[in-house]
Write an enzyme that holds these catalytic residues in place. Sequence first.
Site, PDB file in Angstrom:
ATOM      1  N   SER A  63       0.821  -1.209   0.000  1.00  0.00           N
ATOM      2  CA  SER A  63       0.000   0.000   0.000  1.00  0.00           C
ATOM      3  C   SER A  63       0.853   1.256   0.000  1.00  0.00           C
ATOM      4  O   SER A  63       0.327   2.339  -0.196  1.00  0.00           O
ATOM      5  CB  SER A  63      -0.963   0.004   1.188  1.00  0.00           C
ATOM      6  OG  SER A  63      -0.364  -0.511   2.329  1.00  0.00           O
ATOM      7  N   ASN A  97      -4.637   6.754  -1.263  1.00  0.00           N
ATOM      8  CA  ASN A  97      -3.954   7.207  -0.049  1.00  0.00           C
ATOM      9  C   ASN A  97      -3.302   8.570  -0.226  1.00  0.00           C
ATOM     10  O   ASN A  97      -2.990   9.240   0.750  1.00  0.00           O
ATOM     11  CB  ASN A  97      -2.913   6.183   0.406  1.00  0.00           C
ATOM     12  CG  ASN A  97      -3.568   5.052   1.171  1.00  0.00           C
ATOM     13  OD1 ASN A  97      -4.635   5.236   1.773  1.00  0.00           O
ATOM     14  ND2 ASN A  97      -2.967   3.883   1.142  1.00  0.00           N
ATOM     15  N   HIS A 126      -3.203  -3.460  -5.885  1.00  0.00           N
ATOM     16  CA  HIS A 126      -3.507  -2.934  -4.550  1.00  0.00           C
ATOM     17  C   HIS A 126      -4.995  -3.072  -4.227  1.00  0.00           C
ATOM     18  O   HIS A 126      -5.821  -2.311  -4.713  1.00  0.00           O
ATOM     19  CB  HIS A 126      -3.066  -1.459  -4.459  1.00  0.00           C
ATOM     20  CG  HIS A 126      -3.222  -0.877  -3.093  1.00  0.00           C
ATOM     21  ND1 HIS A 126      -3.483   0.446  -2.863  1.00  0.00           N
ATOM     22  CD2 HIS A 126      -3.152  -1.452  -1.865  1.00  0.00           C
ATOM     23  CE1 HIS A 126      -3.571   0.661  -1.561  1.00  0.00           C
ATOM     24  NE2 HIS A 126      -3.385  -0.475  -0.941  1.00  0.00           N
ATOM     25  N   GLU A 183      -6.219  -0.849  -7.298  1.00  0.00           N
ATOM     26  CA  GLU A 183      -5.300   0.051  -7.998  1.00  0.00           C
ATOM     27  C   GLU A 183      -4.249  -0.820  -8.675  1.00  0.00           C
ATOM     28  O   GLU A 183      -3.547  -1.586  -8.009  1.00  0.00           O
ATOM     29  CB  GLU A 183      -4.625   1.013  -7.012  1.00  0.00           C
ATOM     30  CG  GLU A 183      -5.578   2.036  -6.415  1.00  0.00           C
ATOM     31  CD  GLU A 183      -4.903   2.969  -5.407  1.00  0.00           C
ATOM     32  OE1 GLU A 183      -5.428   4.067  -5.198  1.00  0.00           O
ATOM     33  OE2 GLU A 183      -3.866   2.596  -4.821  1.00  0.00           O
TER      34      GLU A 183
HETATM   35  P1  NAD Z   1      -0.890  -9.104   8.098  1.00  0.00           P
HETATM   36  O1  NAD Z   1       0.103  -8.788   9.125  1.00  0.00           O
HETATM   37  O2  NAD Z   1      -2.304  -9.392   8.461  1.00  0.00           O
HETATM   38  O3  NAD Z   1      -0.382 -10.358   7.230  1.00  0.00           O
HETATM   39  C1  NAD Z   1       0.928 -10.491   6.731  1.00  0.00           C
HETATM   40  C2  NAD Z   1       1.254 -11.982   6.688  1.00  0.00           C
HETATM   41  O4  NAD Z   1       2.457 -12.139   5.952  1.00  0.00           O
HETATM   42  C3  NAD Z   1       1.485 -12.583   8.075  1.00  0.00           C
HETATM   43  O5  NAD Z   1       0.693 -13.741   8.201  1.00  0.00           O
HETATM   44  C4  NAD Z   1       2.986 -12.918   8.075  1.00  0.00           C
HETATM   45  O6  NAD Z   1       3.282 -14.075   8.807  1.00  0.00           O
HETATM   46  C5  NAD Z   1       3.254 -13.114   6.613  1.00  0.00           C
HETATM   47  N1  NAD Z   1       4.627 -12.860   6.204  1.00  0.00           N
HETATM   48  C6  NAD Z   1       5.478 -11.914   6.620  1.00  0.00           C
HETATM   49  N2  NAD Z   1       6.632 -11.997   5.963  1.00  0.00           N
HETATM   50  C7  NAD Z   1       6.533 -13.030   5.094  1.00  0.00           C
HETATM   51  C8  NAD Z   1       7.381 -13.592   4.109  1.00  0.00           C
HETATM   52  N3  NAD Z   1       8.610 -13.122   3.888  1.00  0.00           N
HETATM   53  N4  NAD Z   1       6.932 -14.642   3.396  1.00  0.00           N
HETATM   54  C9  NAD Z   1       5.700 -15.140   3.602  1.00  0.00           C
HETATM   55  N5  NAD Z   1       4.837 -14.647   4.522  1.00  0.00           N
HETATM   56  C10 NAD Z   1       5.249 -13.596   5.248  1.00  0.00           C
HETATM   57  O7  NAD Z   1      -0.805  -7.888   7.045  1.00  0.00           O
HETATM   58  P2  NAD Z   1      -1.921  -7.390   6.004  1.00  0.00           P
HETATM   59  O8  NAD Z   1      -2.724  -6.321   6.654  1.00  0.00           O
HETATM   60  O9  NAD Z   1      -2.593  -8.555   5.394  1.00  0.00           O
HETATM   61  O10 NAD Z   1      -0.983  -6.667   4.931  1.00  0.00           O
HETATM   62  C11 NAD Z   1      -0.251  -7.366   3.975  1.00  0.00           C
HETATM   63  C12 NAD Z   1       0.162  -6.434   2.863  1.00  0.00           C
HETATM   64  O11 NAD Z   1      -0.990  -5.814   2.292  1.00  0.00           O
HETATM   65  C13 NAD Z   1       1.075  -5.297   3.292  1.00  0.00           C
HETATM   66  O12 NAD Z   1       1.979  -5.024   2.248  1.00  0.00           O
HETATM   67  C14 NAD Z   1       0.105  -4.146   3.472  1.00  0.00           C
HETATM   68  O13 NAD Z   1       0.708  -2.881   3.331  1.00  0.00           O
HETATM   69  C15 NAD Z   1      -0.864  -4.403   2.355  1.00  0.00           C
HETATM   70  N6  NAD Z   1      -2.199  -3.824   2.519  1.00  0.00           N
HETATM   71  C16 NAD Z   1      -2.840  -3.861   3.721  1.00  0.00           C
HETATM   72  C17 NAD Z   1      -4.107  -3.318   3.840  1.00  0.00           C
HETATM   73  C18 NAD Z   1      -4.859  -3.360   5.160  1.00  0.00           C
HETATM   74  O14 NAD Z   1      -5.828  -2.621   5.312  1.00  0.00           O
HETATM   75  N7  NAD Z   1      -4.461  -4.206   6.093  1.00  0.00           N
HETATM   76  C19 NAD Z   1      -4.735  -2.724   2.730  1.00  0.00           C
HETATM   77  C20 NAD Z   1      -4.069  -2.727   1.502  1.00  0.00           C
HETATM   78  C21 NAD Z   1      -2.802  -3.276   1.411  1.00  0.00           C
END
Ligand code: NAD
Length: 501
Positions: free
Chosen positions: A122, A193, A143, A155
Amino acid sequence: MNTLSNATVLVVGAGIMGAGIAQVAAQAGHRVLLFDLRDGAAVEARRKLAATLDGLVTKGKLAADVAQGALARIEPIAALAEAAGAGLVVEAIVERLDAKRSLFRELEGIVDARAVLATNTSSISVTAIANGLTHPERLVGMHFFNPVPLMKLVEVVSGLATAPAVAEAIFELSRAWGKVPVHAKSTPGFIVNRIARPYYAEALALLLEQAAEPQVLDACLKGAGFRMGPCELMDLIGHDTNFSVTSSVYEANFFDKRYAPSLLQRELVDGGLLGRKSGRGFYRYPDGAPALPVAVHGAPDTAHAVAVHGDGPVADWLEQAAGAALAAQGWGPARERGSGWVGLSVDGARLVLTDGRPAYRLAADLGTPDVAVFDRPLGRAPGGALAYAVAEGASDLWRAQAPAWLAALGVAPLPLADTPGLIVARTVAMLINEAADAVLQGVCTPDGADAAMKLGVNYPAGPFEWLAGWDVPGVVAVLQALDAVYRGERYRVSPWLARRT
Ligand code: NAD
């Protein structure tokens, strides 16, 4: 470019976003492999998805066999090496450049050279994530918004190296998954954003100078059609998360003052007042925003002369609303189109639609002390809150009469300090300005910006739709009035707007 419609999809990261992406891909008929670095996380995510899908079946939103089919297509895997057959990788791991880079480098050694690599980042540059790959042209941003199964927007973010055909394939695939994709260039905050920053920043700026209580600002923006006010929304997002997004957009723009976070945000974060999740932010929870003070406005005093000034939709609304208010007295307002301002004159007093100038400045320019300004009645709902401010030198009589007239026009007047552009005109002008700069820089098209803001953050209209209902000189006037009072870079007019005045 191969079509991705039948591709096996590898989702890396089985957290909130990864699980949602896996669900959407499986429901669209893909075989989905789910991997997480943390032992058992992918299996656990699948178990939760089973419960989610069951819930949809119970609510009658999904047929049982469709849910079963989708679940059967999701396979947790214990090692990335098991994903050699994936035609598409969607990465949703921790938001760290080094982690994402090394993951994609590793994946290049596992998946086919034609597989598409997508990141759900993001805030990190897609260009930077692709740096060091053998085939950076196949890496693209995909995204999604949270919760993935419900939010329509995707996106599709192109970095400097992304091949147009790869972005196009992800665009088409997102459509096939029931989403509304919008092309974006990899710049800080992408579309949503970035353009959304002023929605928070302008409210924070007004709070910092004690122009109004949070519940007043929230009520005014909800009166303009926004589903949530900025303060309750920041409380919901969490001030830590919102502060971190603001700070990352600020830093990524080389500390351009336009994106500077607010001291107030930092105070809230430092104090652990993170919003709903900590029980207190701007408001205390579970109660939420305190009720607005009840103000009872009687009918305005009988006037000798009432006229509607100016042209355009707000003047037309005033003519109709003032006509209805005066009908009981058996007369209507006069219409004066050439006054150079929009609003109502009531004998010697003026009730003026904000053009950015504060009431004290208008009082000087119009040569009369009895001046009040009112906010832009955007998406006017009957009885909706509308901010107003009375000039410092106004008589006590006009202080009472100005809100009485607004109430008679069918809105709920809420007083604000005498600031340029009040809250709605100021916020919307800044949202338009930011969107104009995004278009100027080729980040998105005007249509893309409108779709992104309506679908990504539920705005009642897109910035260019607001512009169409306003006009460029009017928006620029509000920005210039803000700049005249605050100076600095924050309110500089986008060249995209400037060249259209
Ligand atoms: P989260 O913490 O819920 O999940 C991330 C997962 O990735 C965890 O289960 C972790 O164990 C795993 N992980 C970490 N490093 C790893 C690796 N090297 N290989 C494999 N697995 C790995 O996070 P999230 O909220 O799901 O966010 C994930 C991505 O999505 C981020 O890049 C975040 O910026 C993006 N994002 C989040 C949102 C939101 O609202 N939460 C919205 C859009 C984008």
